[in-house]
Write an enzyme that holds these catalytic residues in place. Structure first.
Site, short mmCIF file in Angstrom:
data_model
loop_
_atom_site.label_atom_id
_atom_site.label_comp_id
_atom_site.label_asym_id
_atom_site.label_seq_id
_atom_site.Cartn_x
_atom_site.Cartn_y
_atom_site.Cartn_z
N HIS A 80 42.34 39.74 42.82
CA HIS A 80 42.12 38.93 41.63
C HIS A 80 43.48 38.52 41.06
O HIS A 80 44.47 39.22 41.24
CB HIS A 80 41.33 39.72 40.59
CG HIS A 80 40.86 38.90 39.43
ND1 HIS A 80 41.66 38.65 38.34
CD2 HIS A 80 39.68 38.26 39.20
CE1 HIS A 80 40.99 37.89 37.49
NE2 HIS A 80 39.79 37.65 37.98
N GLU A 86 40.23 30.42 42.23
CA GLU A 86 40.39 30.57 40.79
C GLU A 86 41.79 30.16 40.36
O GLU A 86 42.71 30.99 40.40
CB GLU A 86 40.18 32.03 40.37
CG GLU A 86 38.77 32.51 40.34
CD GLU A 86 38.67 33.80 39.53
OE1 GLU A 86 37.90 33.81 38.56
OE2 GLU A 86 39.37 34.77 39.85
#
Length: 214
Positions: free
Chosen positions: A85, A133
């Protein structure tokens, strides 16, 4: 459509969010999962909702103080894990190690990346899915499918060019059902979101809005 809710370290009631997700999951064909902090994995899994870890390390059993072992995550009830992430970046070698560790423990994997080029590199490591992302849009309330839809469609193409079995999720700024629909129209098979649900006054209503158009 896969809806994966990352609770990060937000000061929310992870069990209450999980219970809301489990209730909404029974009303939709969408697949809903929740990724709580490691300390809350077992409690969240006990609600019956599909539970994911936020991270696993590229380690095996042994002397690894402070690390997250994939087998421990699986034992706590997790079905999968996020890897890389934008708030927990890894080197390419470590990403590969974490994917292998997750596979060893029987965990599904979603590797996060910033852009289509990184998506292609991540897909080459053989995870189950990748999530695009752009960091500048995370928590912004502006979905990447609206801010720069080409990032999503290009990410889908980049993953397919490397490994057609790796699916693509869309993250960053997802907060409404229209955002989820737009992501799907661009080729995404799911969405990764956080604050839109974790910070909502009524997580069940937020989730219901997300999946209602599907």
């Amino acid at each position: 459509m896969f809806v994966l809710v990352n609770l990060k370290t937000y000061p929310c009631d992870s069990v209450a969010v999980a219970q809301a997700a489990a209730e909404v999951d029974e009303t939709t064909d969408a697949r809903i999962a929740v990724a709580p902090q490691a300390a809350h994995l077992e409690a969240v899994a006990e609600t019956g909702v599909e539970t994911w870890a936020q991270h696993v390390d590229p380690i095996e059993y042994g002397s690894n103080t402070g690390h997250t072992l994939a087998e421990s995550v699986a034992d706590a009830g997790a079905a999968g894990t996020l890897i890389n992430h934008s708030e927990h970046r890894l080197t390419l070698d470590a990403i590969d190690g974490s994917v292998r560790a997750a596979e060893r423990a029987g965990l599904e994997t979603v590797v996060c990346a910033n852009n289509p080029a990184q998506i292609g590199a991540a897909a080459a490591l053989g995870p189950d899915a990748v999530a695009v992302e752009p960091p500048e849009l995370i928590g912004s309330g502006t979905p990447v499918s609206q801010a720069d839809p080409d990032i999503v469609s290009d990410a889908v193409e980049a993953a397919a060019a490397v490994d057609s079995d790796v699916t693509v999720l869309c993250g960053a700024g997802i907060s409404t059902g229209d955002d989820v629909v737009a992501a799907g129209e661009l080729g995404s098979k799911g969405v990764l979101l956080a604050s839109g649900v974790a910070k909502a006054d009524d997580p069940a209503a937020a989730l219901a809005d997300l999946v209602e158009p599907l």
